[in-house]
Design an enzyme around this catalytic site. Structure first.
Site, PDB file in Angstrom:
ATOM      1  N   LYS A   1      17.439  24.597 -20.027  1.00 39.01           N
ATOM      2  CA  LYS A   1      18.029  23.432 -19.355  1.00 39.01           C
ATOM      3  C   LYS A   1      17.711  23.512 -17.648  1.00 39.01           C
ATOM      4  CE  LYS A   1      21.818  22.674 -22.363  1.00 39.01           C
ATOM      5  NZ  LYS A   1      23.449  22.882 -22.408  1.00 39.01           N
TER       6      LYS A   1
ATOM      7  N   GLU B   1      15.634  34.320 -26.900  1.00 45.12           N
ATOM      8  CA  GLU B   1      16.745  33.760 -26.579  1.00 45.12           C
ATOM      9  C   GLU B   1      16.694  32.139 -27.251  1.00 45.12           C
ATOM     10  OE1 GLU B   1      19.882  33.466 -26.222  1.00 45.12           O
ATOM     11  OE2 GLU B   1      20.352  34.097 -24.245  1.00 45.12           O
ATOM     12  N   ASP B   2      17.946  31.691 -27.556  1.00 46.03           N
ATOM     13  CA  ASP B   2      17.962  30.498 -28.107  1.00 46.03           C
ATOM     14  C   ASP B   2      17.782  29.340 -26.852  1.00 46.03           C
ATOM     15  OD1 ASP B   2      20.658  30.966 -27.078  1.00 46.03           O
ATOM     16  OD2 ASP B   2      21.604  30.120 -28.946  1.00 46.03           O
TER      17      ASP B   2
ATOM     18  N   ASP C   1      25.605  27.095 -32.049  1.00 48.98           N
ATOM     19  CA  ASP C   1      27.050  26.653 -32.653  1.00 48.98           C
ATOM     20  C   ASP C   1      27.706  25.822 -31.585  1.00 48.98           C
ATOM     21  OD1 ASP C   1      27.449  28.834 -30.868  1.00 48.98           O
ATOM     22  OD2 ASP C   1      29.256  28.904 -31.643  1.00 48.98           O
TER      23      ASP C   1
ATOM     24  N   ASP D   1      20.732  28.300 -19.939  1.00 48.46           N
ATOM     25  CA  ASP D   1      21.467  27.221 -19.533  1.00 48.46           C
ATOM     26  C   ASP D   1      21.574  27.567 -17.960  1.00 48.46           C
ATOM     27  OD1 ASP D   1      23.348  25.070 -19.316  1.00 48.46           O
ATOM     28  OD2 ASP D   1      24.856  26.188 -19.845  1.00 48.46           O
TER      29      ASP D   1
ATOM     30  N   ARG E   1      25.617  26.269 -36.919  1.00 50.08           N
ATOM     31  CA  ARG E   1      24.374  27.045 -36.695  1.00 50.08           C
ATOM     32  C   ARG E   1      23.371  26.677 -37.978  1.00 50.08           C
ATOM     33  NH1 ARG E   1      25.434  30.790 -32.785  1.00 50.08           N
ATOM     34  NH2 ARG E   1      27.514  31.697 -32.684  1.00 50.08           N
TER      35      ARG E   1
ATOM     36  N   GLY F   1      22.864  33.151 -31.544  1.00 48.86           N
ATOM     37  CA  GLY F   1      22.182  31.790 -31.560  1.00 48.86           C
ATOM     38  C   GLY F   1      20.754  31.818 -31.747  1.00 48.86           C
TER      39      GLY F   1
ATOM     40  N   PHE G   1      25.139  19.363 -24.050  1.00 46.69           N
ATOM     41  CA  PHE G   1      25.392  20.409 -25.128  1.00 46.69           C
ATOM     42  C   PHE G   1      24.669  20.268 -26.518  1.00 46.69           C
ATOM     43  CE2 PHE G   1      27.954  22.862 -28.248  1.00 46.69           C
ATOM     44  CZ  PHE G   1      28.107  23.986 -27.558  1.00 46.69           C
TER      45      PHE G   1
HETATM   46  P1  5GP Z   1      23.756  30.940 -19.624  1.00 48.30           P
HETATM   47  O1  5GP Z   1      24.316  32.205 -19.531  1.00 48.30           O
HETATM   48  O2  5GP Z   1      22.203  30.785 -19.515  1.00 48.30           O
HETATM   49  O3  5GP Z   1      24.519  29.908 -18.751  1.00 48.30           O
HETATM   50  O4  5GP Z   1      23.812  30.574 -21.318  1.00 48.30           O
HETATM   51  C1  5GP Z   1      23.377  30.906 -22.081  1.00 48.30           C
HETATM   52  C2  5GP Z   1      24.029  30.949 -23.434  1.00 48.30           C
HETATM   53  O5  5GP Z   1      25.064  29.918 -23.433  1.00 48.30           O
HETATM   54  C3  5GP Z   1      23.139  30.709 -24.731  1.00 48.30           C
HETATM   55  O6  5GP Z   1      22.571  31.832 -25.130  1.00 48.30           O
HETATM   56  C4  5GP Z   1      23.969  29.920 -25.507  1.00 48.30           C
HETATM   57  O7  5GP Z   1      24.710  30.930 -26.193  1.00 48.30           O
HETATM   58  C5  5GP Z   1      24.998  29.249 -24.728  1.00 48.30           C
HETATM   59  N1  5GP Z   1      24.628  27.902 -24.537  1.00 48.30           N
HETATM   60  C6  5GP Z   1      24.282  27.265 -23.320  1.00 48.30           C
HETATM   61  N2  5GP Z   1      23.821  25.946 -23.445  1.00 48.30           N
HETATM   62  C7  5GP Z   1      24.076  25.795 -24.877  1.00 48.30           C
HETATM   63  C8  5GP Z   1      24.309  24.456 -25.626  1.00 48.30           C
HETATM   64  O8  5GP Z   1      23.906  23.301 -25.086  1.00 48.30           O
HETATM   65  N3  5GP Z   1      24.639  24.477 -26.887  1.00 48.30           N
HETATM   66  C9  5GP Z   1      24.923  25.719 -27.392  1.00 48.30           C
HETATM   67  N4  5GP Z   1      25.293  25.844 -28.742  1.00 48.30           N
HETATM   68  N5  5GP Z   1      25.031  27.009 -26.829  1.00 48.30           N
HETATM   69  C10 5GP Z   1      24.901  27.156 -25.351  1.00 48.30           C
END
Ligand code: 5GP
Length: 175
Positions: free
Chosen positions: A132, A100-101, A160, A104, A166, A46, A153
């Site tokens: 977030k 990082e993108d 993606d 969450d 993407r 991402g 989301f």
């Molecule tokens: P976490 O481990 O912080 O819950 O999630 C991180 C990863 O989840 C990010 O690197 C990404 O790949 C994916 N992710 C979390 N939220 C989103 C979102 O709103 N859209 C997309 N496309 N990916 C997300």
């Protein structure tokens, strides 16, 4: 509006607004890391677009490498993180910035921070294009945040939905 597989997404953050904010982040990073080369660790897949635009705007010497972890299936976090591609660069004693993108729940970043710390870098910073805050459950510090966004989301600009979206140059939000 864009349709990706079964879901509709609406425009959220334009390419112009993304560009401006990324230039600001790059300038902050250039000031903070003026003392020597830093290693940017891009989190695949991402972060590839964000990493690319960020790197182009950083004015101090940097090395670039990648790491790949997975925690998401469709639009929901699976609650587990796996390392799919490890670090191929020696970062001992170096300053690193994990790029990082989106953060969450923070689970992936917590896992990444532990992984990177094991390699004994001098300093670790985290840059995430998106955060977030309402979804964050792990106690992690993000040094450079592009945008704080609500718990919806998003796709585009490297992010993606089931492998697609993407290539969109801007960010879109689930309708
Ligand atoms: P976490 O481990 O912080 O819950 O999630 C991180 C990863 O989840 C990010 O690197 C990404 O790949 C994916 N992710 C979390 N939220 C989103 C979102 O709103 N859209 C997309 N496309 N990916 C997300």
């Amino acid at each position: 509006m864009v349709l990706i597989k079964d879901k509709e997404f609406v425009p959220y953050i334009s390419a112009h607004v993304l560009k401006k904010r990324i230039e600001e982040l790059a300038s902050e990073i250039s000031n903070d890391f003026s003392e020597g080369p830093a290693v940017l660790i891009g989190v695949l897949n991402g972060a590839f677009m964000f990493l690319s635009d960020l790197t182009k705007n950083i004015k101090v010497p940097v090395e670039v490498t990648f790491i790949k972890v997975a925690s998401y299936m469709g639009t929901k976090s699976s609650g587990e993180v796996k390392s799919l591609i490890g670090l191929d660069l020696d970062i001992e004693g170096k300053s690193v910035i994990i790029v990082e993108d989106i953060v969450d729940t923070g689970l992936s970043m917590k896992f990444l921070l532990e992984l990177v710390k094991e390699r004994k870098p001098k300093k670790i910073a985290v840059a995430s294009l998106l955060l977030k805050p309402d979804a964050l459950v792990h106690d992690i510090n993000i040094d450079y945040v592009g945008f704080e966004i609500p718990n919806r989301f998003v796709v585009g600009y490297g992010l993606d939905y089931d492998g697609l979206g993407r290539n969109l140059p801007a960010l879109y939000q689930l309708k």
